[in-house]
Design a protein around this motif. Structure first.
Motif, short mmCIF file in Angstrom:
data_model
loop_
_atom_site.label_atom_id
_atom_site.label_comp_id
_atom_site.label_asym_id
_atom_site.label_seq_id
_atom_site.Cartn_x
_atom_site.Cartn_y
_atom_site.Cartn_z
N MET A 63 25.63 -24.26 8.73
CA MET A 63 26.61 -25.07 7.97
C MET A 63 27.40 -26.09 8.71
SD MET A 63 26.88 -23.35 4.94
CE MET A 63 28.40 -23.80 4.36
N VAL A 64 27.48 -27.22 8.03
CA VAL A 64 27.75 -28.43 8.87
C VAL A 64 29.36 -28.32 8.76
CG1 VAL A 64 28.25 -30.65 8.57
CG2 VAL A 64 26.07 -29.80 8.01
N GLY A 65 30.23 -27.71 7.79
CA GLY A 65 31.37 -27.56 8.03
C GLY A 65 32.34 -28.73 7.67
N ARG A 66 33.53 -29.05 8.52
CA ARG A 66 34.19 -30.29 8.43
C ARG A 66 33.70 -31.27 9.07
NH1 ARG A 66 39.39 -26.47 9.90
NH2 ARG A 66 39.78 -25.55 7.84
N GLU A 67 32.64 -31.18 9.86
CA GLU A 67 31.85 -32.25 10.63
C GLU A 67 31.15 -33.14 9.49
OE1 GLU A 67 32.18 -33.38 13.82
OE2 GLU A 67 33.68 -31.60 13.74
N ALA A 68 31.12 -32.69 8.35
CA ALA A 68 30.34 -33.39 7.31
C ALA A 68 31.12 -34.58 6.74
CB ALA A 68 30.19 -32.51 5.97
N PHE A 69 32.47 -34.71 7.26
CA PHE A 69 33.15 -35.79 6.78
C PHE A 69 32.65 -37.11 7.99
CE2 PHE A 69 36.09 -32.41 5.17
CZ PHE A 69 36.11 -32.82 3.83
N SER A 70 32.25 -36.65 8.85
CA SER A 70 31.83 -37.62 9.75
C SER A 70 30.67 -38.52 9.25
CB SER A 70 31.23 -36.99 11.28
OG SER A 70 32.52 -36.46 11.88
N GLU A 71 29.88 -38.06 8.19
CA GLU A 71 28.86 -38.67 7.67
C GLU A 71 29.20 -39.70 6.63
OE1 GLU A 71 25.93 -38.42 8.84
OE2 GLU A 71 26.74 -36.98 10.29
N LEU A 72 30.76 -39.94 6.09
CA LEU A 72 31.03 -40.74 5.12
C LEU A 72 31.70 -41.98 5.70
CD1 LEU A 72 33.51 -38.17 3.11
CD2 LEU A 72 30.96 -38.88 2.81
N ASN A 73 31.61 -43.05 4.93
CA ASN A 73 31.85 -44.47 5.42
C ASN A 73 32.77 -45.16 4.63
OD1 ASN A 73 31.53 -46.97 6.72
ND2 ASN A 73 29.55 -47.09 6.78
N GLY A 74 33.64 -45.86 5.33
CA GLY A 74 34.72 -46.41 4.52
C GLY A 74 36.02 -46.02 4.40
N SER A 75 36.72 -46.67 3.73
CA SER A 75 38.20 -46.13 3.49
C SER A 75 38.21 -45.33 2.20
CB SER A 75 39.00 -47.41 2.96
OG SER A 75 40.32 -47.31 2.57
N PHE A 76 38.47 -43.86 2.71
CA PHE A 76 38.50 -42.97 1.54
C PHE A 76 39.48 -41.87 1.86
CE2 PHE A 76 35.74 -41.49 5.03
CZ PHE A 76 36.06 -40.15 5.07
N LEU A 77 39.76 -41.21 0.86
CA LEU A 77 40.35 -39.67 0.73
C LEU A 77 39.39 -38.85 -0.02
CD1 LEU A 77 43.15 -38.61 1.79
CD2 LEU A 77 43.94 -38.76 -0.55
N ALA A 78 38.95 -37.85 0.43
CA ALA A 78 37.95 -36.88 -0.07
C ALA A 78 38.58 -35.54 -0.31
CB ALA A 78 36.79 -36.78 0.81
N PHE A 79 38.41 -35.30 -1.46
CA PHE A 79 38.76 -33.82 -1.90
C PHE A 79 37.78 -32.61 -2.14
CE2 PHE A 79 39.64 -30.78 -5.31
CZ PHE A 79 40.79 -29.95 -4.64
N VAL A 80 37.34 -31.71 -1.49
CA VAL A 80 36.33 -30.93 -1.74
C VAL A 80 36.77 -29.46 -1.96
CG1 VAL A 80 34.17 -30.18 -0.65
CG2 VAL A 80 34.95 -32.27 -0.03
N GLU A 81 36.17 -29.02 -2.95
CA GLU A 81 36.47 -27.74 -3.40
C GLU A 81 34.96 -26.83 -3.29
OE1 GLU A 81 38.93 -25.07 -7.08
OE2 GLU A 81 38.21 -27.10 -7.18
N TYR A 82 35.10 -25.53 -2.51
CA TYR A 82 33.80 -24.83 -2.53
C TYR A 82 34.45 -23.38 -2.32
CZ TYR A 82 29.56 -23.15 -0.49
OH TYR A 82 28.38 -22.49 -0.41
#
Length: 486
Positions: free
Chosen positions: A1-20
């Motif tokens: 599982m990648v976990g919170r490190e997955a946010f390192s793969e995103l690019n740009g100016s953002f606010l991400a909401f993830v529900e799992y």
């Protein structure tokens, strides 16, 4: 599982909401270019990008007087604090969950080996890719273009900028230079003529401060009806990430003027550097001791705020220069510029590209300067400086500073000037003391920038709690305990 490190793969100016499953998380981009606010209520945690909506879920809240004083004296509320005790911001480079908050590890200074990381070549290639990624945005493309270095890099690399907009007077040298740059790259050019709306004190504009930043940086807000594009580009944060905006340059004081030398100041005072960048006014000191017994001066208060932040984030910087950059970027005053644009257009925030932030973190502070950036963008286009910035006629920074000095001192020679109005003159012409602070003569004596901050936060807080419980005097000199009903 990648976990919170997955946010390192995103690019740009953002606010991400993830529900799992039964878990949810909200994360920012590494530089927290988006704010998210949250509060804990009897019914659970509430959150949102509009702090006024979050506040509406809280039955009553106490004003955070320390946050209020930070706003008035520095133009920003620092870190995760707001002007209300129960309203918090998402952490820098961080996240919140249903019951907690924490930080990630994407924004940490870690200089690269110079033998393996060519600062100029890396910046050139990363800029090229960052701009190319954003050429796919829909509709008609516009660019807020000055005559300087930052935004011209975008029009030089973006093949489909339809129109460039420059704020100022049509005959001003910087507007003329921007027009020439736009024509050089085949884009139309329009001047956003400044008028009484330049100094915008409307509640609709102040709303974009989110109660944590001053509104003065939203200088284009009065011209939205003249901007006819779907996607808007700008050079915001280029100076911050690529040219070392917060870094203290080495200077020598002669005849009451500062002349630049090579390199960075050898032993900078962090509080003095950051308070200057945040536009602290020493004139506040004569009222401050009456309002806050813990410190003798407002600069003493600011020093306490900054030292607290330096201690908190000490594991993310490796030297005093990067500590200054980190605290400056975490509390960047100019973000309302971005918030207003993104609410009215599809906004392209090029400087928030993950590769450019990574370049900033890998490049030593002495190489994060205008010289490095100019070398990089010249690699992208050797003719990019065909039309030089009018206030920087030479390639030499020192020569430019000498000419600025001579123009200020010699008679019959026009000094360099900004293309927009003089702040103090426009404040006086609009009679804003009378309009904003009738019955508060003690506030009339303060610097214009401070008076505008007082109006910003008074207006915003009274709109947020849906009553006029706060007066300008409360903001300038907050009582020990001040409650509001949301």
């Amino acid at each position: 599982m990648v976990g919170r490190e997955a946010f390192s793969e995103l690019n740009g100016s953002f606010l991400a909401f993830v529900e799992y499953d039964d878990d949810a998380i909200i994360a920012t981009d590494p530089a927290r270019t988006w704010q998210c606010f949250y509060a804990d209520t009897p019914d659970g945690r509430v959150f949102g990008t509009n702090p006024q909506r979050v506040l509406s879920a809280i039955p009553s809240t106490e004003v955070d007087t320390r946050g209020l004083l930070e706003y008035v004296h520095m133009g920003v509320v620092v870190d995760e604090r707001t002007v209300f005790t129960r309203l918090k911001c998402i952490p820098f480079d961080g996240y919140i969950t249903a019951s907690g908050a924490g930080t990630l590890s994407r924004f940490v200074y870690d200089p690269a080996d110079p033998d393996e990381f060519d600062y100029v070549d890396e910046l050139a290639s990363r800029l090229e890719r960052a701009i190319k990624r954003r050429t796919i945005y829909p509709g008609r493309h516009g660019l807020l273009l000055s005559g300087g270095y930052d935004s011209r890099a975008i029009v030089a690399q973006h093949p489909d900028i339809d129109v460039c907009y420059t704020l100022g007077a049509p005959k001003h040298p910087e507007v003329k230079a921007a027009r020439s740059i736009a024509n050089q790259y085949g884009a139309d050019h329009e001047t956003l003529i400044v008028d009484e709306n330049y100094l915008n004190v409307d509640e609709e504009t102040i709303e974009y401060t989110l109660g944590t930043r001053e509104s003065i940086h939203i200088h284009h807000a009065g011209c939205d009806d003249k901007i006819d594009v779907d996607t808007i580009f700008h050079g915001l944060f280029f100076d911050t990430f690529l040219r070392g905006h917060f870094l203290p340059r080495n200077v020598v004081n002669l005849f009451g003027n500062k002349f630049p030398l090579k390199g960075l100041e050898s032993d900078p005072n962090v509080t003095e550097v950051l308070s200057s960048k945040f536009v602290y006014h020493p004139a506040c000191d004569h009222v401050f001791p009456e309002c806050y017994d813990e410190f003798d001066t407002s600069l003493g208060f600011i020093d306490d705020v900054i030292q607290e932040q330096l201690d908190k984030w000490s594991d993310r910087y490796d030297n005093v220069y990067n500590s200054i950059s980190l605290i400056g970027i975490q509390n960047q005053p100019t973000l309302p510029f971005h918030f207003e644009l993104s609410d009215n257009y599809i906004e392209s925030f090029v400087a928030a590209d993950a590769e450019l932030i990574d370049w900033h973190l890998k490049t030593p502070p002495e190489k994060r300067n205008t010289k490095t950036m100019k070398q990089a963008i010249r690699k992208l286009d050797p003719n990019i400086f065909r039309h030089r910035p009018p206030d920087r006629p030479y390639h030499s920074h020192r020569k430019n500073q000498i000419e600025k000095f001579l123009r200020r001192k010699l008679p019959l020679i026009e000094p360099f000037s900004a293309p927009w109005p003089d702040l103090q003159a426009q404040y006086a012409e609009n009679e804003l003391d009378h309009k904003l602070f009738p019955g508060y003569p003690c506030i009339h004596k303060l610097p214009v920038r401070v008076k505008l901050r007082i109006n910003d936060i008074t207006t915003w807080m009274n709109a947020a709690v849906d009553n006029n419980v706060l007066t300008p005097n409360d903001v300038l000199c907050p009582p020990e305990r001040l409650l509001t009903d949301s």
